[in-house]
Design an enzyme around this catalytic site. Structure first.
Site, PDB file in Angstrom:
ATOM      1  N   TYR A  80      29.612  13.638  56.604  1.00  0.00           N
ATOM      2  CA  TYR A  80      29.527  14.872  55.823  1.00  0.00           C
ATOM      3  C   TYR A  80      29.885  16.072  56.692  1.00  0.00           C
ATOM      4  CZ  TYR A  80      27.437  19.024  53.779  1.00  0.00           C
ATOM      5  OH  TYR A  80      27.237  20.302  53.338  1.00  0.00           O
ATOM      6  N   SER A 119      29.066  24.450  56.289  1.00  0.00           N
ATOM      7  CA  SER A 119      27.724  23.955  56.585  1.00  0.00           C
ATOM      8  C   SER A 119      27.412  24.087  58.065  1.00  0.00           C
ATOM      9  CB  SER A 119      27.630  22.480  56.166  1.00  0.00           C
ATOM     10  OG  SER A 119      26.484  21.860  56.699  1.00  0.00           O
ATOM     11  N   LYS A 150      33.277  18.731  56.579  1.00  0.00           N
ATOM     12  CA  LYS A 150      33.241  20.194  56.562  1.00  0.00           C
ATOM     13  C   LYS A 150      34.015  20.763  57.749  1.00  0.00           C
ATOM     14  CE  LYS A 150      30.641  21.013  52.894  1.00  0.00           C
ATOM     15  NZ  LYS A 150      31.149  21.780  51.725  1.00  0.00           N
TER      16      LYS A 150
END
Length: 339
Positions: A149, A124, A153
């Site tokens: 989040y 991402s 990643k």
């Protein structure tokens, strides 16, 4: 060529599986159905005349993974499975690290046990954090993430990078998506979030179809063209094509391969709302709310590396993104629950 696709009936996974079948690649799907529906398999079969092999299970289940690798001659893995909401990750960081980081480690161990050393990881743009300079290239600093989040990643990227450093026969491709939107042009598959949408386009689509009263716009005081957040929105079918290019061009080449998947152009929240209003033929209501924790002002991609090395670039326009999303949502007002 058989490829294990974790999270293969989720939003991006399902569109990629269709592109894989059309390219002559056989997807073997593993999905725990936490954010997806079995009906997607029927629709993949309708669109391609092929029903992929499907296993219901969690990527953290090593026994399940070992079984899949023992039953199929898998040459590579595309790893989509993971939790993906910025806002939710702030409230549930442990769940995000367990699912996204631990799940990736379990998968890597099972791959090594099976002798499968090629993986394309669904990363991402959040790994870049709040960028000081845009557009963002693959050489831009990473790690200063603004939410769990993004950190999950980034940590997985570091784990895979360290794995390659220790075992350089691996082919590890990190695809850093910006903001996938849109749907298959048939309107048969699209984004169907469970509960309240966490991403912009499905929220707008649900307002347009009458499921939500208005779009919540989080912040209008950013230093951007109209004060709302700016992102690089890319059609999900272009993202799917990026995975096919990665599999075919670098999937069998040992190395650590890193690419941005974006359009190279930033769009504000209100610009996306205007495009969708045009697609659905009506003005959509919205309300300005305070900024959300973990959000950044703007980011968009530099895409030159993917163009040069993968011979890939995004081809679909903003109007196509909005039109295909509306085609999906208008035909499926309640998502796959309409099935």
């Amino acid at each position: 060529m058989k490829v294990l696709v974790t999270g293969g009936i989720g939003y991006i996974g399902s569109h990629t599986c269709i592109a894989m079948i059309e390219a002559g690649i056989e997807p073997i799907i593993l999905d725990n159905l936490s954010n997806s529906k079995l009906a997607v398999l029927d629709r993949i079969e309708t669109l391609t005349s092929i029903r992929p092999v499907f296993y219901q299970g969690d990527v953290r289940d090593q026994d399940k993974l070992d079984l899949i690798f023992s039953e199929h001659e898998i040459s590579s893995v595309i790893h989509f499975a993971g939790l993906k909401s910025v806002g939710e990750s702030v409230a549930k960081p442990l769940e995000y690290f367990d699912n996204n980081v631990n799940g990736s480690l379990v998968l890597a161990r099972s791959m090594r046990k099976a002798g499968v050393k090629s993986i394309v990881f669904s990363s991402s743009a959040t790994v870049y954090g709040d960028p000081k300079v845009v557009p963002i290239s693959e050489n831009s600093p990473t790690g200063a993430t603004t939410n769990p989040y993004g950190r999950s990643k980034y940590i997985v990227e570091q784990c895979f990078s360290d794995l390659f450093a220790a075992e350089p026969l691996w082919s590890i491709t990190l695809l850093r998506y910006f903001n996938p939107v849109g749907a298959h042009p048939s309107g048969l598959i699209g984004e169907d979030p469970q509960g309240m949408p966490n991403n912009l386009m499905p929220f707008i689509a649900q307002v347009a179809v009458g499921r939500r009263d208005f779009l919540a716009v989080f912040g209008d005081d950013y230093d951007t063209v109209d004060g709302t957040g700016v992102r690089d929105y890319i059609h999900v079918m272009d993202v799917a094509a990026g995975h096919i290019a990665a599999l075919k061009i670098v999937g069998e080449k040992a190395g650590l391969h890193i690419y941005n998947l974006g359009t190279g152009q930033g769009r504000s929240v209100l610009e996306m709302l205007d495009a969708f209003s045009l697609a659905c033929g009506k003005t959509l209501p919205y309300q300005i709310l305070p900024r959300r924790a973990g959000d950044i002002a703007q980011c968009w991609a530099s895409t030159e590396k993917a163009q040069q090395e993968l011979d890939w670039h995004a081809t679909r326009t903003l109007n196509e993104m909005a039109a295909d999303t509306w085609n999906w949502q208008s035909k499926n007002p309640q998502g796959y629950s309409d099935c």
